[in-house]
Design a protein around this motif. Structure first.
Motif, PDB file in Angstrom:
ATOM      1  N   VAL A 181      32.243  54.979  37.110  1.00  0.00           N
ATOM      2  CA  VAL A 181      31.878  53.765  37.359  1.00  0.00           C
ATOM      3  C   VAL A 181      32.722  52.622  36.655  1.00  0.00           C
ATOM      4  O   VAL A 181      33.017  51.568  37.250  1.00  0.00           O
ATOM      5  CB  VAL A 181      30.263  53.384  37.104  1.00  0.00           C
ATOM      6  N   MET A 182      33.007  52.611  35.274  1.00  0.00           N
ATOM      7  CA  MET A 182      33.736  51.880  34.633  1.00  0.00           C
ATOM      8  C   MET A 182      35.067  51.761  35.149  1.00  0.00           C
ATOM      9  O   MET A 182      35.572  50.579  35.338  1.00  0.00           O
ATOM     10  CB  MET A 182      33.862  52.377  33.150  1.00  0.00           C
ATOM     11  N   VAL A 183      35.809  53.062  35.437  1.00  0.00           N
ATOM     12  CA  VAL A 183      37.110  52.905  36.159  1.00  0.00           C
ATOM     13  C   VAL A 183      37.210  52.227  37.441  1.00  0.00           C
ATOM     14  O   VAL A 183      38.152  51.510  37.791  1.00  0.00           O
ATOM     15  CB  VAL A 183      37.591  54.354  36.483  1.00  0.00           C
ATOM     16  N   PHE A 184      36.262  52.078  38.256  1.00  0.00           N
ATOM     17  CA  PHE A 184      35.979  51.690  39.517  1.00  0.00           C
ATOM     18  C   PHE A 184      35.929  50.142  39.535  1.00  0.00           C
ATOM     19  O   PHE A 184      36.512  49.289  40.071  1.00  0.00           O
ATOM     20  CB  PHE A 184      34.977  52.233  40.429  1.00  0.00           C
ATOM     21  N   ALA A 185      35.095  49.782  38.413  1.00  0.00           N
ATOM     22  CA  ALA A 185      35.007  48.241  38.088  1.00  0.00           C
ATOM     23  C   ALA A 185      36.321  47.766  37.802  1.00  0.00           C
ATOM     24  O   ALA A 185      36.460  46.504  38.184  1.00  0.00           O
ATOM     25  CB  ALA A 185      33.762  48.071  37.192  1.00  0.00           C
ATOM     26  N   PHE A 186      36.797  48.073  36.713  1.00  0.00           N
ATOM     27  CA  PHE A 186      38.174  47.929  36.245  1.00  0.00           C
ATOM     28  C   PHE A 186      39.293  47.759  37.315  1.00  0.00           C
ATOM     29  O   PHE A 186      40.182  46.850  37.361  1.00  0.00           O
ATOM     30  CB  PHE A 186      38.459  48.604  34.935  1.00  0.00           C
ATOM     31  N   MET A 187      39.353  48.935  38.037  1.00  0.00           N
ATOM     32  CA  MET A 187      40.256  48.742  39.342  1.00  0.00           C
ATOM     33  C   MET A 187      39.950  47.574  40.263  1.00  0.00           C
ATOM     34  O   MET A 187      40.983  47.021  40.509  1.00  0.00           O
ATOM     35  CB  MET A 187      40.029  50.163  40.016  1.00  0.00           C
ATOM     36  N   LEU A 188      38.650  47.322  40.496  1.00  0.00           N
ATOM     37  CA  LEU A 188      38.437  46.071  41.390  1.00  0.00           C
ATOM     38  C   LEU A 188      38.791  44.828  40.732  1.00  0.00           C
ATOM     39  O   LEU A 188      39.512  43.951  41.515  1.00  0.00           O
ATOM     40  CB  LEU A 188      36.954  45.978  41.568  1.00  0.00           C
ATOM     41  N   VAL A 189      38.748  44.854  39.475  1.00  0.00           N
ATOM     42  CA  VAL A 189      39.521  43.513  38.757  1.00  0.00           C
ATOM     43  C   VAL A 189      40.891  43.409  38.699  1.00  0.00           C
ATOM     44  O   VAL A 189      41.239  42.483  39.385  1.00  0.00           O
ATOM     45  CB  VAL A 189      38.653  43.525  37.384  1.00  0.00           C
ATOM     46  N   THR A 190      41.414  44.604  38.749  1.00  0.00           N
ATOM     47  CA  THR A 190      42.911  44.861  38.602  1.00  0.00           C
ATOM     48  C   THR A 190      43.554  44.577  40.032  1.00  0.00           C
ATOM     49  O   THR A 190      44.561  43.727  40.386  1.00  0.00           O
ATOM     50  CB  THR A 190      43.532  46.048  38.054  1.00  0.00           C
ATOM     51  N   LEU A 191      42.801  45.019  41.033  1.00  0.00           N
ATOM     52  CA  LEU A 191      43.034  44.872  42.533  1.00  0.00           C
ATOM     53  C   LEU A 191      42.794  43.051  42.672  1.00  0.00           C
ATOM     54  O   LEU A 191      43.805  42.852  43.639  1.00  0.00           O
ATOM     55  CB  LEU A 191      41.992  45.628  43.227  1.00  0.00           C
ATOM     56  N   PHE A 192      41.758  42.558  42.207  1.00  0.00           N
ATOM     57  CA  PHE A 192      41.578  41.214  42.785  1.00  0.00           C
ATOM     58  C   PHE A 192      42.746  40.433  42.084  1.00  0.00           C
ATOM     59  O   PHE A 192      43.402  39.376  43.036  1.00  0.00           O
ATOM     60  CB  PHE A 192      40.359  40.689  41.903  1.00  0.00           C
ATOM     61  N   VAL A 193      43.136  40.636  40.862  1.00  0.00           N
ATOM     62  CA  VAL A 193      44.252  39.814  40.097  1.00  0.00           C
ATOM     63  C   VAL A 193      45.474  40.251  41.106  1.00  0.00           C
ATOM     64  O   VAL A 193      46.575  39.367  41.219  1.00  0.00           O
ATOM     65  CB  VAL A 193      44.342  40.374  38.678  1.00  0.00           C
TER      66      VAL A 193
END
Length: 364
Positions: A181-193
């Motif tokens: 879950v943590m990896v997916f959340a950080f991936m979404l943030v990275t993807l947004f940027v």
């Protein structure tokens, strides 16, 4: 007055060699310094490299679609809105199937708990299909009556269900789920940027590759991006197709939870040769229930679907975009998965593309 002799001019060749040697040492020191700083930075963010890699794979796969939608009137000049929409869509596409699967798994876990409680009190009755076996019926029946038909409250297997090992496995699974879950959340943030940066980011990457490696470096980066994009398309399209076709087959043959099982098949089909395990277990379940015809039909239909998808559709989708032979595509997917895990499925073909490009440069 005593004349002063003129100063002897320094040797120009000697001074130039000293300057060249000094410049060489400075460049070497700069390279060492930069390399050390890069390694230090990578070590600091080592826990997020996988997150950035996943975001890069998704961004590369969706980049042409992002560029096309960015030209629409509603999104022109609104990179933040476009990045938000893309990120939310990806989150929904991932979270909705996972949520449905977890909800179904919780319901199944409740039914399994009830079944285990009944087995503890009354034992497990002999399945009907045992009596229809062509041989070994008396031996299997005698063993079943002696070991499973009696109440299992005091058996070693039931005691093991409450042991410390099960608790440890549960804690380990919970920790892995929280990490995912943590990896997916950080991936979404990275993807947004990444989406928000848009063409500026891709232009900077190509400019840096051209400055460091020349035009060949730019071509290599573009080939690797094409390889990742083709791999994502091949894996997801083929997986979704296999899951949809076999989901219909599950429903037609009477397999319970056909939609959920079709989703599991689609996920398994993204890895080569894993889908047969899923529909093989479904066919085995039908066989145990006495449905011989549907079991055979499901096994044959699944084998045909997987054979066509793995040997014709997937190599065309991946190989045509990367111009890789089928064997290199297969080695890249399997070798990448073995080396880097699930992420390696997409990295492997990109690395094979690098080898192919280098080989092309050597032989031309």
């Amino acid at each position: 007055m005593i004349p002063i002799p003129p100063a002897v001019p320094p040797n120009s060749s000697e001074s130039s060699s000293i300057a060249a040697e000094r410049l060489k040492k400075q460049r070497t020191a700069s390279v060492v310094l930069y390399a050390g700083l890069v390694l230090l930075a990578l070590w600091v963010v080592r826990d997020f490299i996988v997150v950035a890699a996943w975001a890069a794979v998704v961004a590369i796969a969706l980049w042409p679609l992002l560029h096309k939608i960015a030209g629409f009137r509603w999104f022109k000049g609104r990179t933040t809105l476009l990045a938000t929409v893309f990120t939310l869509v990806i989150a929904v596409l991932v979270l909705v199937p996972v949520g449905l699967g977890l909800a179904q798994a919780l319901r199944e876990a409740h039914e399994l708990s009830e079944w285990l409680r009944d087995a503890q009190e009354n034992g497990i009755p002999l399945p009907d299909f045992v009596n229809r076996l062509p041989f070994g019926v008396p031996q299997i029946t005698a063993w079943w009556q002696a070991n499973l038909a009696q109440p299992l409250r005091g058996s070693a297997a039931m005691k093991g269900l409450h042991s410390e090992t099960v608790m440890t496995l549960g804690r380990h699974f919970g920790a892995r789920a929280a990490h995912a879950v943590m990896v997916f959340a950080f991936m979404l943030v990275t993807l947004f940027v990444t989406f928000q940066a848009g063409p500026r980011l891709s232009g900077s990457l190509l400019k840096a590759a051209r400055r460091v490696f020349g035009d060949s470096g730019t071509d290599l980066v573009e080939h690797m991006a094409t390889a990742v994009r083709g791999t994502v398309s091949g894996l997801i399209v083929v997986g979704a197709g296999e899951g949809a076709l076999l989901g219909v087959a599950y429903f037609a043959t009477g397999v319970p939870h056909a939609a959920l099982l079709g989703l599991v098949t689609a996920i398994a089909a993204m890895l080569p040769f894993l889908a047969p395990i899923v529909f093989g277990l479904a066919a085995l379940w039908l066989l145990v229930q006495g449905s011989v015809g549907p079991a055979v039909g499901l096994a044959v239909f699944g084998a045909i679907v997987v054979f066509v998808a793995e040997h014709f559709v997937r190599p065309v989708l991946i190989g045509s975009s990367t111009r890789l032979p089928f064997l290199l595509v297969l080695f890249g997917i399997l070798g990448g998965a073995e080396t880097f895990g699930l992420l390696g499925i997409f990295i492997g073909p990109a690395l094979m593309t690098v080898l192919m490009v280098l080989w092309t440069y050597l032989v031309e």
